[in-house]
Write a protein that holds these residues in place. Structure first.
Motif, PDB file in Angstrom:
ATOM      1  N   LYS A 182       0.825  -1.210   0.000  1.00 44.85           N
ATOM      2  CA  LYS A 182       0.000   0.000   0.000  1.00 44.85           C
ATOM      3  C   LYS A 182       0.855   1.254   0.000  1.00 44.85           C
ATOM      4  N   SER A 186       0.851   3.695  -3.232  1.00 44.05           N
ATOM      5  CA  SER A 186       0.326   5.038  -2.961  1.00 44.05           C
ATOM      6  C   SER A 186       1.363   6.109  -3.273  1.00 44.05           C
ATOM      7  N   GLU A 187       2.632   5.845  -2.967  1.00 42.15           N
ATOM      8  CA  GLU A 187       3.670   6.821  -3.283  1.00 42.15           C
ATOM      9  C   GLU A 187       3.804   7.001  -4.799  1.00 42.15           C
ATOM     10  N   LYS A 190       0.788   9.072  -5.907  1.00 45.05           N
ATOM     11  CA  LYS A 190       0.850  10.471  -5.457  1.00 45.05           C
ATOM     12  C   LYS A 190       1.777  11.322  -6.312  1.00 45.05           C
ATOM     13  N   SER A 240      -7.800   3.675  -6.712  1.00 43.92           N
ATOM     14  CA  SER A 240      -7.546   4.737  -5.733  1.00 43.92           C
ATOM     15  C   SER A 240      -8.149   4.385  -4.379  1.00 43.92           C
ATOM     16  N   TRP A 243      -5.692   1.784  -2.537  1.00 44.72           N
ATOM     17  CA  TRP A 243      -4.316   2.162  -2.239  1.00 44.72           C
ATOM     18  C   TRP A 243      -4.169   3.567  -1.661  1.00 44.72           C
ATOM     19  N   LEU A 244      -5.175   4.425  -1.899  1.00 45.19           N
ATOM     20  CA  LEU A 244      -5.115   5.777  -1.345  1.00 45.19           C
ATOM     21  C   LEU A 244      -6.172   6.028  -0.279  1.00 45.19           C
ATOM     22  N   LYS A 248      -9.696   9.844  -1.184  1.00 47.15           N
ATOM     23  CA  LYS A 248      -8.560  10.494  -1.837  1.00 47.15           C
ATOM     24  C   LYS A 248      -8.547  10.197  -3.332  1.00 47.15           C
ATOM     25  N   ALA A 250      -6.089  10.139  -6.833  1.00 39.39           N
ATOM     26  CA  ALA A 250      -4.693  10.088  -7.280  1.00 39.39           C
ATOM     27  C   ALA A 250      -4.332  11.356  -8.049  1.00 39.39           C
TER      28      ALA A 250
END
Length: 649
Positions: A182, A186-187, A190, A240, A243-244, A248, A250
């Motif tokens: 995750k 997510s990084e 982002k 999204s 993982w976010l 949120k 992306a």
């Protein structure tokens, strides 16, 4: 489509779709077109129908008729039950296990990851050493400097301290633990990148000629690739959410800034009422079952076959007028590499020429081709699920007619264009705008530090010092672009200081060779590929020198299984794993990777003694080639298998 034959919604029903498909095949038979791999002569429908028992005639799954009850294959049911690629993955990502179940594994592919275990770490009666491979979506292979810095950091913190450039111009990272997925994904999201569609039964990473030239044809090719990456992406918001977090969104992907994003999004949802779009609010193009199998696309310019365009489900070739203004695209369909040993109903296939499509129709035609595969591809037998089997079974003329039923427009004849050449774009080149680009060879795509060659450190230093973007190539190497000519000496010095050779110092056999990762992480691998390819290239050079072929270049490829990830069946010489320490030997592919596949020369060739099989063929090539310009692959294709086998007797 006459109005009285359409569904009240404007969309065709499944029954009507089936009718159109049947009409297409019958029309093809009546016209003497190729169906099921056979050429018909006149309206001999009964004879054609009798051929349904042929092993290649049943590869096309008939479209479902309305009201029919059919039991879905297990993988298809997993997709239907997934709630648009959410479950059971979402539930299992919240538990403490270090692995996911089989069903979650299938859904995880769509999110860009494969579950793996290192076979060399397996111990009796102990749990497997599970980890995850994560693959990015990288249209055109373009990697901004900030993304590379992030990936370099992530692979050190969460991976195996290396990155791998794939044969489809993407990066993948190995060794990520389930609990870290995750944060890693997510990084990536982002920063404006993605793993969506890097794997799974959807359109995969869209390839393009890696040459960062600024001429109009190359600009058109890159734009088309980015357009298709967005046009055919899954629409589910599961990515999204998982993982976010559900609240949120992306960051907008970096490649979308180079296209008319609003126009592409509108085109993705546009419905011409001819069956391309489905009545599905989440996935109007893919539907709840997505595609029968993965779907690959590449775009290039005339003469530049650095992308192996004939290995793709769809290939587009930019066609311009005398002033380099875009006219449209030549379209190629039905290529694919995967096969299974000892199963003749599976085979590698070079794509066919579908025809020319004007620029304004490109997006709709690509959607139509995908829809044809979605509706008529084989969902019952996964080994025959790729679109190549649909095209092969129908024949290119009937397949063209099928696509035209979705578009309502005829596909125009293939436009004349330059002959193909193969280039890996290594070394220093001018971009055309005063800047330079530099192709750096990466053996088997592994960006790592090992011994005297500190490639990973050198790349990071170049990216940090000059803030350079780079392009991943279809041959698993990298191209730094937008280089100021004044910086060339410094970049050369950095590479030299870290043991990275200039292209002039690298044996052409090494430069042209590619291999899949295989052992120990790939669950499908039968034997080695990436780890032994360097030694195979050295051994090949030894016997070539002995045969008096010191200056000859031969394009070699290697895979640890028959699935063909390194595109071995297009190579002049290929080693395809068929046993723990043996390979199937393929020869005869085109040196420019165009319009034909290689053929099997020998099975069960031992890893330790394959020279005994290859050297007699090299000697025959040396003595019987028509001229010094006849390539090894062309020679083998010309003389044929029987002559080569006789040389081995």
């Amino acid at each position: 489509q006459p109005p009285h034959l359409t569904h009240p919604s404007g969309r065709r029903t499944r029954k009507e779709m089936g009718l159109h498909f049947a009409k297409t095949v019958i029309l093809a038979l009546a016209l003497g077109c190729e169906v099921g791999g056979f050429l018909t002569v006149g309206p001999r429908v009964p004879a054609a129908l009798a051929r349904r028992s042929s092993p290649r005639a049943w590869m096309v799954a008939a479209p479902e008729t309305e009201g029919a009850e059919t039991k879905l294959a297990k993988i298809e049911q997993v997709k239907v039950n997934s709630q648009a690629l959410r479950e059971p993955l979402r539930t299992e990502m919240a538990n403490d296990e270090i692995f996911v179940s089989h069903d979650s594994y299938q859904i995880l592919k769509y999110h860009g990851s494969y579950q793996q275990d290192n076979r060399e770490l397996r111990k009796p009666k102990q749990q497997k050493a599970y980890s995850f491979m994560l693959r990015l979506k990288v249209p055109c292979g373009e990697v901004p400097a900030n993304l590379y810095r992030l990936l370099d950091d992530l692979c050190d913190t969460y991976g195996e301290h290396n990155l791998r450039a794939t044969t489809r111009q993407a990066y993948q990272m190995h060794g990520v633990m389930k609990g870290d997925l995750k944060v890693v994904i997510s990084e990536i999201m982002k920063i404006g990148s993605s793993t969506v569609g890097a794997c799974g039964d959807v359109s995969r990473n869209v390839m393009t000629t890696p040459a960062p030239k600024v001429g109009k044809p190359y600009v058109y090719a890159r734009e088309a690739s980015k357009v298709l990456a967005e046009l055919l992406k899954p629409q589910s918001t599961a990515f999204s959410e998982l993982w976010l977090g559900e609240d949120k969104v992306a960051t907008t992907e970096y490649w979308r800034k180079d296209i008319d994003d609003a126009a592409v999004q509108a085109a993705a949802l546009a419905d011409n009422g001819r069956g391309i779009m489905l009545d599905n609010p989440v996935e109007p193009l893919y539907g709840k079952q997505y595609l029968p199998r993965k779907f690959k696309i590449a775009v290039t310019v005339p003469g530049d076959n650095s992308v192996d365009i004939y290995t793709n489900d769809i290939g587009l070739v930019v066609i311009t007028d005398d002033n380099d203004e875009l006219l449209g695209y030549n379209v190629i369909v039905g290529g694919g590499m995967g096969r299974t040993h000892n199963k003749e109903t599976t085979f590698a296939r070079a794509a066919d020429h579908l025809g020319f499509v004007p620029k304004e129709d490109m997006m709709e035609v690509c959607k139509a081709i995908l829809a044809a595969q979605r509706d008529h591809g084989n969902r019952e037998i996964r080994a025959n699920a790729r679109m190549k089997y649909l095209v092969h079974s129908l024949g290119i003329d009937a397949f063209r007619s099928l696509v035209e039923t979705y578009t309502g427009k005829p596909i125009q004849p293939w436009a004349d264009m330059a002959e193909w050449k193969y280039s890996d774009w290594m070394g220093w080149h001018e971009q055309g705008d005063g800047k330079l680009f530099l192709g750096v060879n990466v053996e088997q795509g592994r960006v790592k530090n090992e011994g005297d060659v500190q490639l990973k450190t050198a790349m990071r230093k170049i990216v940090d010092e000059f803030d350079l973007p780079h392009v991943l190539t279809p041959a698993q190497s990298i191209i730094f672009k937008d280089i100021d000519p004044a910086d060339r000496p410094r970049i050369d010095a950095i590479l030299a200081a870290h043991g990275v050779k200039q292209i002039e110092e690298i044996d052409p056999l090494v430069r042209l060779a590619i291999a899949c990762p295989a052992m120990p992480m790939c669950g499908l691998a039968i034997t080695e590929a990436e780890r032994v390819m360097p030694s195979f290239a050295e051994r090949m050079r030894t016997i070539m020198n002995r045969a008096g072929l010191e200056s000859e270049e031969i394009l070699m490829r290697m895979t640890g299984c028959p699935n063909g990830c390194a595109r071995p069946y297009m190579a002049e010489l290929a080693f395809v794993g068929d046993g723990p320490k043996s390979y199937q030997l393929w020869v005869g592919g085109s040196p420019v990777q165009a319009e034909r596949t290689a053929f099997v020369l020998a099975d069960r060739v031992p890893m330790d003694t394959w020279e005994e099989t290859v050297e007699p063929i090299l000697n025959l090539f040396k003595s019987q080639r028509t001229s010094s310009t006849e390539a090894f692959g062309d020679f083998c294709n010309r003389v044929g298998k029987d002559a080569l086998v006789k040389a081995l007797a």
